[in-house]
Design an enzyme around this catalytic site. Sequence first.
Site, PDB file in Angstrom:
ATOM      1  N   CYS A 266       1.069  -1.289  -8.515  1.00  0.00           N
ATOM      2  CA  CYS A 266       2.323  -0.760  -7.962  1.00  0.00           C
ATOM      3  C   CYS A 266       3.433  -0.774  -8.998  1.00  0.00           C
ATOM      4  O   CYS A 266       4.328   0.074  -8.965  1.00  0.00           O
ATOM      5  CB  CYS A 266       2.777  -1.590  -6.764  1.00  0.00           C
TER       6      CYS A 266
ATOM      7  N   GLY B 182       0.828  -1.204   0.000  1.00  0.00           N
ATOM      8  CA  GLY B 182       0.000   0.000   0.000  1.00  0.00           C
ATOM      9  C   GLY B 182       0.859   1.250   0.000  1.00  0.00           C
ATOM     10  O   GLY B 182       1.978   1.249  -0.498  1.00  0.00           O
TER      11      GLY B 182
ATOM     12  N   GLY C 223       2.357   2.341   5.498  1.00  0.00           N
ATOM     13  CA  GLY C 223       3.476   1.459   5.809  1.00  0.00           C
ATOM     14  C   GLY C 223       4.329   2.002   6.944  1.00  0.00           C
ATOM     15  O   GLY C 223       4.773   1.256   7.828  1.00  0.00           O
TER      16      GLY C 223
ATOM     17  N   GLU D 273       5.677  -3.244   1.303  1.00  0.00           N
ATOM     18  CA  GLU D 273       5.853  -2.835  -0.102  1.00  0.00           C
ATOM     19  C   GLU D 273       5.015  -1.593  -0.310  1.00  0.00           C
ATOM     20  O   GLU D 273       3.790  -1.657  -0.353  1.00  0.00           O
ATOM     21  CB  GLU D 273       5.410  -3.984  -1.025  1.00  0.00           C
TER      22      GLU D 273
END
Length: 281
Positions: free
Chosen positions: A121, A64, A69, A87
């Site tokens: 991503c 996300g 994070g 990630e």
Amino acid sequence: MGNTVVFKPSDKAPACGQLLAELFHDALAAEGAPPGVVSLVQGRADIAQRLVRHPGVDGVLFTGSWPVGRAILEANLDTPGRICALEMGGNNAAVIMPDADLRQAVIECVRSAFITSGQRCTCTRRLIVHAAVADRVIPALAKAASNLVIGDPAAPHPVFMGPLISEAARRAVLDAQARFAADGATILMPCTPLDGEGWYLSPGVLRVDRFVPGDHGGGADVEVFGPLLRVAVVNSLDEALEQANATRYGLAASIFTRDPASADRFLHEARAGCVNVNTGT
């Protein structure tokens, strides 16, 4: 091996998570695995906060945004035995060198930039083109992007791009486009809202002078999660590598070249975890 998983999907796409959990459940049941190997928990941020702090959790795997994070990491500073695998986005660069198969390179870069409406991503966010072929590549890129079929993913005919996930997501892309333009970017093909039952956007292509670390200078440290591609032109492989690495993100990168030495150098010097040669990011 005795490991069990609690899966909390994004609250923006709960049905996708539900389907994935059901597939896991069916597959595990068919192999005779005991109940509870994979459990599904739906919820928003409050549920996620409780999960990442739960004393029974031995590891947290997250995909996300950087702010979320970071919050997960901060919440686990006092639990050094707990693995945190985070990630947190990307601003992935693709490089096109003069000796590349230009048709293949354009197709791959358009595919990687706009697949899933730019909502992956690993989508190509930044394209770096050698000056020797820029006059051929950039118009071809815009032409290919303008021919993508946009519409309802459930339509009877093939559709390449559907809508963005929310009104806020579409607004964020349009705001980023306006911000880049105010910083000096040239809009070659604007992201434009489209009609339909959903938050549709046409693909956009911007040309920037250079990618400079930070929020300005082409937004090298700005991940735009939608169908907006930024293009810069360089004069050498040295400059291409410098531009590809001009970001705090390090997820994916790719190079298009027929020269094994250039490919090998890019593999070693591109600061990204997933590096590809002659295919998209």
